[in-house]
Scaffold this active site. Sequence first.
Site, mmCIF file in Angstrom:
data_model
loop_
_atom_site.group_PDB
_atom_site.id
_atom_site.type_symbol
_atom_site.label_atom_id
_atom_site.label_comp_id
_atom_site.label_asym_id
_atom_site.label_seq_id
_atom_site.Cartn_x
_atom_site.Cartn_y
_atom_site.Cartn_z
ATOM 1 N N ASP A 120 0.785 -1.251 0.000
ATOM 2 C CA ASP A 120 0.000 0.000 0.000
ATOM 3 C C ASP A 120 0.814 1.298 0.000
ATOM 4 O OD1 ASP A 120 -1.897 -1.970 0.285
ATOM 5 O OD2 ASP A 120 -2.859 -1.128 2.051
ATOM 6 N N LYS B 236 -7.045 -4.960 -3.038
ATOM 7 C CA LYS B 236 -7.880 -5.415 -1.924
ATOM 8 C C LYS B 236 -8.817 -4.291 -1.509
ATOM 9 C CE LYS B 236 -4.199 -4.219 1.338
ATOM 10 N NZ LYS B 236 -4.770 -3.177 2.163
ATOM 11 N N HIS C 145 -10.438 7.111 1.116
ATOM 12 C CA HIS C 145 -9.060 7.079 0.598
ATOM 13 C C HIS C 145 -8.947 5.940 -0.409
ATOM 14 C CE1 HIS C 145 -9.264 4.241 3.974
ATOM 15 N NE2 HIS C 145 -8.438 3.507 3.260
ATOM 16 N N ASP D 239 -4.658 -0.706 -1.744
ATOM 17 C CA ASP D 239 -6.035 -0.529 -1.309
ATOM 18 C C ASP D 239 -6.797 -0.043 -2.530
ATOM 19 O OD1 ASP D 239 -6.556 -1.185 1.303
ATOM 20 O OD2 ASP D 239 -6.618 0.871 2.048
ATOM 21 N N CYS E 269 -2.107 -2.273 7.739
ATOM 22 C CA CYS E 269 -1.994 -3.234 6.640
ATOM 23 C C CYS E 269 -0.702 -4.046 6.689
ATOM 24 C CB CYS E 269 -2.176 -2.526 5.311
ATOM 25 S SG CYS E 269 -3.882 -1.947 5.124
ATOM 26 N N HIS F 169 -10.561 0.791 -3.087
ATOM 27 C CA HIS F 169 -11.913 0.833 -2.528
ATOM 28 C C HIS F 169 -12.947 1.393 -3.502
ATOM 29 C CE1 HIS F 169 -10.411 -0.256 1.378
ATOM 30 N NE2 HIS F 169 -9.663 0.820 1.498
HETATM 31 C C1 VGL Z 1 -4.491 1.288 5.986
HETATM 32 C C2 VGL Z 1 -5.770 2.514 7.423
HETATM 33 C C3 VGL Z 1 -6.859 2.368 6.609
HETATM 34 C C4 VGL Z 1 -3.153 0.720 5.647
HETATM 35 C C5 VGL Z 1 -5.567 1.114 5.165
HETATM 36 O O1 VGL Z 1 -2.824 0.562 4.436
HETATM 37 O O2 VGL Z 1 -2.399 0.429 6.591
HETATM 38 N N1 VGL Z 1 -4.600 1.984 7.107
HETATM 39 N N2 VGL Z 1 -6.755 1.657 5.501
#
Ligand code: VGL
Length: 197
Positions: A11, A97, A72, A53, A141, A55
């Site tokens: 990420d 994901k 985000h 990520d 994550c 979404h």
């Molecule tokens: C994450 C907070 C919310 C991460 C993802 O990638 O660690 N942290 N969503």
Amino acid sequence: METKKALMIVDVQNDFCPGGALGVQDGDRVVPVLNRYIEKFAQAGLPILVTRDWHPPRTTHFNTAGGLWPPHCVQGSKGAEFHPGLNITSDAIVLSKGMAVDEDSYSGFDAVDSRGVVLKDVLRQSGIERIYVGGLATDYCVKETVLDGLRQGFQVVLLQDGICGVNLQPEDSDQAIDAMIEAGVTIGPGVDSFHIE
Ligand code: VGL
């Protein structure tokens, strides 16, 4: 027989870097370090996996629908793109994901590749037994990816100079690292003295 290894970068996306929707303080400092790991793995001809990520605009992961986080890494947005300074090799495997509307999907083990194959099967199909994990964020994550990897029976090395945490509470990242050690992660030596072995 030699243990087969892969680098796994979690990420490292614009929204998790300073200026992003969920900017991790100093999150972009992992970029030059991870680039050095990428170079080492690429030179050794070893696989590089990169999670993101990814979404939908509306998900219970977001505070706009009852979740914890500001929106985000929305699919197709600038914030969801990988940090432009990250030197992702052209043959790196990208896994996505967080596409479900009702799941957080912190773990890279929830991610699928472009064919829809889950990470565990991508690793198993390539015979990979050990993953070296870095990226964002230490306390979410990265932590969940490491814990899932260990649970699934992989050897996991944490690239401690290539991670950075959200730290909603100041001690969150330290506690996350403790939990990973407790679960059996190996802490890498740092990129200056890192050799793939
Ligand atoms: C994450 C907070 C919310 C991460 C993802 O990638 O660690 N942290 N969503």
